[in-house]
Scaffold this active site. Structure first.
Site: not given
Ligand SMILES: [Zn+2]
Length: 269
Positions: A2-3
């Site tokens: 996840p960014e």
């Protein structure tokens, strides 16, 4: 992994279900995440979740007693489910709410974290962070000042949390391609025009990713699938050997700071 956009979408997804709700019980099935889950997190019954904030890739659930800090690590995700939903493998933490729903944390690789921040304290994990990329504080004047005489490759520089948070590998690759800047150049060689272009593009790319992710919000209440993650339309990231979408030159890959970096030798100067 996840960014920032996925974490922001997680925040948007869970907020309507959590804000103003009372915690009735905390179940931790595995305390050894990236770090040991502290006692304060286990002792939250009776507290009300006042707000949900994001800082870099951390989510903060604020209560009267302090804030739970959640990091999704490499493979973590959050879902809102009814209490009765049986836990599956890797469902490490449940935050049960008095309204019959719960926030469930799932993390197969356990690089994520549940930490604690007392009121009027800034957790060590948050204390050295640079500005948020979508805030006005992140602008070309700031970026040029930070970049001044730095010999670090511009891509590594952009991925440094003390410079700006939340520009991960994918977004650094994509933004530098769109700005026409060679990722290998020293940060200190950035011109004023390039800094302006780069800052605008980073903001655009992140905003678009968050908007795209918004369409998957319903997934936060599904019991399967990968909530909060969404297919991104990428121009160069992971496309070594393919033709440049702009000029058809073969895209090259180089390692910078141990991370794969794809670029067009023709378009990026
Ligand atoms: Zn090209």
């Amino acid at each position: 992994m996840p960014e920032l956009p996925e974490v922001e979408v997680s925040r948007l997804g869970i907020t309507p279900h959590l804000q103003g709700q009372k915690i009735s019980k905390v179940i931790v099935r595995q305390r050894q995440l990236r770090w040991w889950v502290p006692d304060e997190v286990l002792d939250l019954a009776g507290q009300t979740i006042q707000s949900i904030e994001r800082r870099a890739k951390y989510l903060l659930l604020h209560t009267e007693k302090g804030a739970v800090i959640i990091h999704l690590g490499m493979s973590g995700n959050l879902r809102v489910l009814p209490h009765a939903t049986p836990p599956a493998k890797h469902d490490h933490v449940d935050l049960l709410l008095a309204n019959g729903q719960m926030l469930r944390y799932h993390d197969p690789r356990r690089f994520g974290a549940w930490l604690w921040q007392a009121p009027d304290e800034v957790h060590q994990a948050l204390s050295q962070l640079g500005p948020e990329p979508l805030e006005d504080e992140f602008n070309s004047v700031y970026l040029l000042e930070k970049a001044k005489s730095r010999k670090t490759a511009i891509k590594v520089f952009l991925m440094t949390n003390a410079v700006v948070v939340g520009v991960g590998n994918i977004y650094a690759n994509e933004s530098l391609f769109m700005a026409g800047i060679d990722p290998r150049r020293a940060a200190g060689t950035l011109t004023s025009d390039e800094a302006t272009r780069l800052v605008d593009i980073i903001k655009q790319v992140l905003r678009r990713a968050i908007a795209q992710g918004g369409t998957t919000l319903k997934d936060f209440q599904q019991t399967d699938g990968k909530p909060g993650y969404f297919a991104q339309e990428l121009l160069v990231y992971g496309k070594k050997g393919e033709p440049c979408p702009s000029c058809n030159t073969e895209l090259k890959e180089v390692k910078l700071g141990q991370r794969a970096t794809t670029y067009c030798p023709q378009c990026q100067k």
